[in-house]
Design a protein around this motif. Structure first.
Motif, PDB file in Angstrom:
ATOM      1  N   LYS A 138     -21.254   4.422  -0.943  1.00 42.30           N
ATOM      2  CA  LYS A 138     -19.921   4.347  -0.357  1.00 42.30           C
ATOM      3  C   LYS A 138     -18.951   3.644  -1.299  1.00 42.30           C
ATOM      4  CE  LYS A 138     -21.299   4.425   4.517  1.00 42.30           C
ATOM      5  NZ  LYS A 138     -21.284   3.678   5.815  1.00 42.30           N
ATOM      6  N   VAL A 139     -17.759   4.182  -1.354  1.00 42.72           N
ATOM      7  CA  VAL A 139     -16.685   3.557  -2.121  1.00 42.72           C
ATOM      8  C   VAL A 139     -15.676   3.005  -1.123  1.00 42.72           C
ATOM      9  CG1 VAL A 139     -14.796   3.920  -3.758  1.00 42.72           C
ATOM     10  CG2 VAL A 139     -16.983   5.114  -4.076  1.00 42.72           C
ATOM     11  N   VAL A 140     -15.423   1.730  -1.195  1.00 41.09           N
ATOM     12  CA  VAL A 140     -14.447   1.085  -0.319  1.00 41.09           C
ATOM     13  C   VAL A 140     -13.170   0.854  -1.116  1.00 41.09           C
ATOM     14  CG1 VAL A 140     -13.936  -0.925   1.118  1.00 41.09           C
ATOM     15  CG2 VAL A 140     -16.270  -0.015   1.019  1.00 41.09           C
ATOM     16  N   TYR A 141     -12.048   1.274  -0.547  1.00 46.08           N
ATOM     17  CA  TYR A 141     -10.783   1.119  -1.264  1.00 46.08           C
ATOM     18  C   TYR A 141      -9.669   0.787  -0.270  1.00 46.08           C
ATOM     19  CZ  TYR A 141      -9.922   5.908   0.374  1.00 46.08           C
ATOM     20  OH  TYR A 141      -9.751   7.028   1.152  1.00 46.08           O
ATOM     21  N   GLU A 142      -8.573   0.324  -0.810  1.00 43.61           N
ATOM     22  CA  GLU A 142      -7.418  -0.059   0.012  1.00 43.61           C
ATOM     23  C   GLU A 142      -6.329   0.998  -0.105  1.00 43.61           C
ATOM     24  OE1 GLU A 142      -4.737  -3.542  -0.926  1.00 43.61           O
ATOM     25  OE2 GLU A 142      -5.833  -4.385   0.790  1.00 43.61           O
ATOM     26  N   GLU A 143      -5.830   1.460   1.025  1.00 42.69           N
ATOM     27  CA  GLU A 143      -4.771   2.472   1.061  1.00 42.69           C
ATOM     28  C   GLU A 143      -3.475   1.807   1.516  1.00 42.69           C
ATOM     29  OE1 GLU A 143      -5.348   6.801   2.431  1.00 42.69           O
ATOM     30  OE2 GLU A 143      -4.429   5.805   4.157  1.00 42.69           O
ATOM     31  N   THR A 144      -2.429   1.997   0.730  1.00 43.38           N
ATOM     32  CA  THR A 144      -1.125   1.406   1.039  1.00 43.38           C
ATOM     33  C   THR A 144      -0.129   2.505   1.371  1.00 43.38           C
ATOM     34  OG1 THR A 144      -1.547  -0.451  -0.463  1.00 43.38           O
ATOM     35  CG2 THR A 144       0.743  -0.064   0.198  1.00 43.38           C
ATOM     36  N   ALA A 145       0.529   2.361   2.507  1.00 41.79           N
ATOM     37  CA  ALA A 145       1.567   3.307   2.909  1.00 41.79           C
ATOM     38  C   ALA A 145       2.870   2.539   3.091  1.00 41.79           C
ATOM     39  CB  ALA A 145       1.182   4.004   4.219  1.00 41.79           C
ATOM     40  N   THR A 146       3.921   2.996   2.444  1.00 42.37           N
ATOM     41  CA  THR A 146       5.237   2.374   2.550  1.00 42.37           C
ATOM     42  C   THR A 146       6.203   3.375   3.162  1.00 42.37           C
ATOM     43  OG1 THR A 146       4.808   1.018   0.593  1.00 42.37           O
ATOM     44  CG2 THR A 146       7.102   1.265   1.274  1.00 42.37           C
ATOM     45  N   TYR A 147       6.987   2.938   4.147  1.00 44.93           N
ATOM     46  CA  TYR A 147       7.898   3.861   4.811  1.00 44.93           C
ATOM     47  C   TYR A 147       9.235   3.181   5.075  1.00 44.93           C
ATOM     48  CZ  TYR A 147       6.233   1.339   8.970  1.00 44.93           C
ATOM     49  OH  TYR A 147       5.899   0.366   9.872  1.00 44.93           O
ATOM     50  N   ALA A 148      10.279   4.002   5.189  1.00 45.86           N
ATOM     51  CA  ALA A 148      11.619   3.525   5.499  1.00 45.86           C
ATOM     52  C   ALA A 148      12.375   4.658   6.171  1.00 45.86           C
ATOM     53  CB  ALA A 148      12.350   3.073   4.236  1.00 45.86           C
ATOM     54  N   SER A 183      12.263  -0.986   3.443  1.00 47.62           N
ATOM     55  CA  SER A 183      10.894  -0.461   3.484  1.00 47.62           C
ATOM     56  C   SER A 183       9.932  -1.426   4.169  1.00 47.62           C
ATOM     57  CB  SER A 183      10.394  -0.187   2.058  1.00 47.62           C
ATOM     58  OG  SER A 183      11.181   0.782   1.422  1.00 47.62           O
ATOM     59  N   LYS A 184       8.943  -0.845   4.822  1.00 46.18           N
ATOM     60  CA  LYS A 184       7.824  -1.590   5.381  1.00 46.18           C
ATOM     61  C   LYS A 184       6.541  -1.023   4.797  1.00 46.18           C
ATOM     62  CE  LYS A 184       9.495  -3.301   9.826  1.00 46.18           C
ATOM     63  NZ  LYS A 184       9.135  -3.437  11.263  1.00 46.18           N
ATOM     64  N   SER A 185       5.544  -1.880   4.626  1.00 47.72           N
ATOM     65  CA  SER A 185       4.272  -1.439   4.046  1.00 47.72           C
ATOM     66  C   SER A 185       3.118  -1.747   4.989  1.00 47.72           C
ATOM     67  CB  SER A 185       4.026  -2.112   2.695  1.00 47.72           C
ATOM     68  OG  SER A 185       4.970  -1.679   1.741  1.00 47.72           O
ATOM     69  N   GLU A 186       2.142  -0.857   4.960  1.00 48.54           N
ATOM     70  CA  GLU A 186       0.910  -1.054   5.722  1.00 48.54           C
ATOM     71  C   GLU A 186      -0.279  -0.855   4.788  1.00 48.54           C
ATOM     72  OE1 GLU A 186       0.968   1.815   8.834  1.00 48.54           O
ATOM     73  OE2 GLU A 186       2.153   0.580  10.186  1.00 48.54           O
ATOM     74  N   LYS A 187      -1.256  -1.743   4.896  1.00 56.26           N
ATOM     75  CA  LYS A 187      -2.471  -1.614   4.091  1.00 56.26           C
ATOM     76  C   LYS A 187      -3.674  -1.455   5.013  1.00 56.26           C
ATOM     77  CE  LYS A 187      -0.843  -4.225   0.074  1.00 56.26           C
ATOM     78  NZ  LYS A 187      -1.110  -5.366  -0.845  1.00 56.26           N
TER      79      LYS A 187
END
Length: 303
Positions: free
Chosen positions: A195-205, A247-251
């Protein structure tokens, strides 16, 4: 958004302003209508929501604007005198009078300047007997820079409908999200997984057609969107406070399984590749505003 317009060989930018607003000068005071026979305008108010501080913007197709005093119910007009003083004395039908027309210039999301069409000078605060408004500044000096305060105490955006067929994905590029090393200690080739664990970042405005956002916070109720395999999908329902253009970001932590045939007594490093990029999708929505001066609600459908 801003629009470019050509006027007799000069390039200008059309700036859209909120319909109802107050203007604050660098003395910390808002422009107000003075109770006198001249219909003077003075930067002397501490309350943007007072009736005397209220202004209504009438936008013309060419990009010029007329500015109406809520208190006097008349429009700004430059006096052709030595001081170039601006008074609230023009009527509804004086749209062809250049002394009543002004070009808004965007300085920042909250700050504008106003150039008088008649003499090409910028409106500014001029300290004499009082901090009156005149149109005599050659450049956008500090006194000619006005902070915009939109006269809305509460705003809600809801009934959001995305126009998915008009969505645009751009600036896409490959990205290595993570990696795993598969090690085969056996005597035979083997299919191994990890398994590969990674962080996904989404930025929206969210953005709107007005060029000046005035820093107004609002409640957004609707679905957010995301791109999966270069296709737009609905993400999740939200009801949260937001500001235009901010902008707001979610990780979030994600994991993926990688597999490979690994020769005997050897190891293979597998990289999990993805992509990053930007996308925009226009949407229609219903907007409910509470006027900060009257407390009255206004509901409009915007596109």
């Amino acid at each position: 958004m801003d629009h470019h317009y050509n006027c007799n060989g000069c390039n200008v930018t059309i700036v859209k302003l909120p319909k109802r607003l107050a203007l604050k000068s660098n003395n910390g005071k808002f422009l107000k209508s003075v109770d006198d026979s001249y219909h003077s305008l003075d930067f002397a108010s501490d309350d943007p929501n007072a009736t005397k501080s209220g202004l209504e913007i009438q936008a013309l197709p060419s990009g010029e604007i007329r500015v109406k005093s809520v208190y006097y119910k008349q429009f700004w007009k430059r006096a052709n005198d030595g001081d170039q003083t601006v008074y609230a004395v023009a009527g509804e039908k004086e749209t062809g009078n250049k002394d009543t027309l002004f070009w808004p210039v965007k300085i920042s999301e909250k700050t504008i300047a106003l150039r008088c069409v008649a003499n090409g000078k910028y409106c500014s605060r001029n300290r004499m007997y009082y901090d009156y408004l005149h149109a005599a500044a050659d450049t956008m000096v500090d006194e000619a820079r006005f902070e915009v305060k939109e006269l809305v105490s509460e705003r809600k955006i809801y009934d959001v409908e995305y126009r998915v067929d008009e969505a645009r994905i751009y600036d896409s590029e490959p990205l290595t999200a993570g990696s795993a090393t598969l090690k085969n200690e056996g005597e035979k080739e083997a299919l191994l997984s990890d398994k590969v664990v990674y962080e996904e970042t989404a930025t929206y405005a969210v953005t709107r057609s007005e060029s000046v956002t005035a820093g107004l916070e609002f409640t957004f109720e609707g679905s957010l969107t995301k791109v999966v395999s270069f296709k737009l999908e609905m993400s999740r329902e939200v009801s949260e406070k937001m500001e235009w253009e901010v902008s707001k970001s979610e990780k979030t932590t994600q994991e993926a399984t990688v597999s490979a045939l690994v020769p005997a007594r050897s190891s293979v490093k597998i990289s999990y590749a993805g992509s990053k990029g930007k996308y925009s999708v226009p949407f229609s929505y219903t907007q409910r505003d509470i006027d900060s001066t009257t407390g009255k609600p206004t509901i409009t459908r915007a596109r």
